[in-house]
Design an enzyme around this catalytic site. Sequence first.
Site, PDB file in Angstrom:
ATOM      1  N   ASP A   1       0.786  -1.316  -0.143  1.00  0.00           N
ATOM      2  CA  ASP A   1       0.091  -0.152  -0.097  1.00  0.00           C
ATOM      3  C   ASP A   1       0.820   1.372  -0.102  1.00  0.00           C
ATOM      4  OD1 ASP A   1      -2.993   0.738   0.967  1.00  0.00           O
ATOM      5  OD2 ASP A   1      -1.581   2.294   1.697  1.00  0.00           O
TER       6      ASP A   1
ATOM      7  N   ASN B   1      -2.700  13.201  -3.086  1.00  0.00           N
ATOM      8  CA  ASN B   1      -3.892  13.341  -3.838  1.00  0.00           C
ATOM      9  C   ASN B   1      -4.266  14.816  -3.350  1.00  0.00           C
ATOM     10  OD1 ASN B   1      -4.467  11.420  -5.783  1.00  0.00           O
ATOM     11  ND2 ASN B   1      -5.376  10.183  -4.512  1.00  0.00           N
TER      12      ASN B   1
ATOM     13  N   HIS C   1      -5.512  14.708  -8.165  1.00  0.00           N
ATOM     14  CA  HIS C   1      -5.613  13.427  -8.530  1.00  0.00           C
ATOM     15  C   HIS C   1      -4.742  13.095  -9.780  1.00  0.00           C
ATOM     16  CE1 HIS C   1      -8.657  12.329  -5.616  1.00  0.00           C
ATOM     17  NE2 HIS C   1      -9.218  13.478  -5.705  1.00  0.00           N
TER      18      HIS C   1
ATOM     19  N   ASP D   1      -2.567   9.776 -10.104  1.00  0.00           N
ATOM     20  CA  ASP D   1      -2.780   8.593 -11.117  1.00  0.00           C
ATOM     21  C   ASP D   1      -1.293   8.268 -11.547  1.00  0.00           C
ATOM     22  OD1 ASP D   1      -5.358   8.367 -10.799  1.00  0.00           O
ATOM     23  OD2 ASP D   1      -5.811   9.730 -12.434  1.00  0.00           O
TER      24      ASP D   1
ATOM     25  N   GLU E   1      -4.986   2.559  -3.992  1.00  0.00           N
ATOM     26  CA  GLU E   1      -3.357   2.447  -3.896  1.00  0.00           C
ATOM     27  C   GLU E   1      -2.760   1.296  -3.357  1.00  0.00           C
ATOM     28  OE1 GLU E   1      -4.515   4.608   0.080  1.00  0.00           O
ATOM     29  OE2 GLU E   1      -5.425   4.252  -2.127  1.00  0.00           O
TER      30      GLU E   1
END
Length: 411
Positions: free
Chosen positions: A263, A271, A276, A280, A306
Amino acid sequence: MEALNANFDLSTMFFVNALTCALSTLCFVAVARHQPHGPVRTSLAIWAGGNALLALGFVLLQLPYGPEGFPHLTLWANLTVDAGPAMGLVAANAFFGRPARENWPLGLALAIALAQIGYGLSTATHYDWVMMLLGCLTRGSMVLATARVLWRHADAEQRGPARMAAMFHLIWAGVLALRIMVLLDGDTSDAALEASSIMGLTARFMLTWVIAICLLWMIARQLNAQLIQHATRDPLTGLLNRRVIWEAGLARGNRAAAVILLDIDHFKAINDRWGHGVGDRMLVMVARQIAATVREDDLVGRIGGEEFLVLPAATGAEQVATLAERIRTAIAGATLSLDEGGTLQCTVSIGHAQGQGGEGRWDRLVAQADSALYTAKRDGRNRVVADATPEPRAAVHQNARVTPIAAAVRA
């Protein structure tokens, strides 16, 4: 030649070829209309345009010419026909995503076309062997170049139909070479030239449909591969999606299995601070680092926002721990360039577990790896933790220094 000329009329063959090319154009257009914008749709549109030019050229060749009709009509009609194979080369390169420089044979075709224009404007002869020779050279060079692209650049999914299309292009080039030999043989009478044209048009009629079918078959294989890609891959990272990686884990059955869960640390902060779009890109970077680190037999999937899951082929505790640490190190050392300047780094927390498969074992194995991942998060992040053992310290791999996300930004 005389027997061929007796059975076929030149005007009829022009009409048949024009109709055939027009129908193949409609086929390409019909398929292109249902495709999203991209290489497939672009190549279909170009192939349709090339066949449309062939059809138009064959129609023009049936119109009256000379002072009473259209002066130099034969020249412009032949150039229109020559443009069809040239567009076929452009379409093939577009389909395979080749750069524009791969269309360099068009320069040769243009040089021959200019010579054809210069010669054609100086004569009003309808059937002239020099003009026909130059036209055959133009089309032959384009057909050979297209065959080369189809043969060399198709991937595994497209290779069968692409190479079949390449072979039929080579047959087409062979027919054009035979016409050139006939033209150079010395008999340049109207009857001989007409017979040569009928031979070429007959072969072109038969090859039009065969090549069109091969190209559409190749496109169908490409679309099928894309459907499989959409059904099995995460659209952002290209890794296996949750369903596929989960089914792969369940399929391990009673065999020994191992799970690595990871993770991204402080991903919400990334973010919130950078947006975002950067988030990404960070996910894609992490996915690439994992894919570049694991072995060929290992499976990698994205199972959540994630969160990623790795199914190692080697299931020994030491092998799994070593692989997990390599993944952590690779991600910690990677950098993401920001549009406004500077770079961004991230770290990951990893938990792993291994054991025997069996009824319900997969869910327990994932739960154990998830528990180890939670421990890695709780103990400071940027570390690898194994499933609970009598000696948990031996299963922990930790950096000498844990870098918070704020310190990961470099000016």
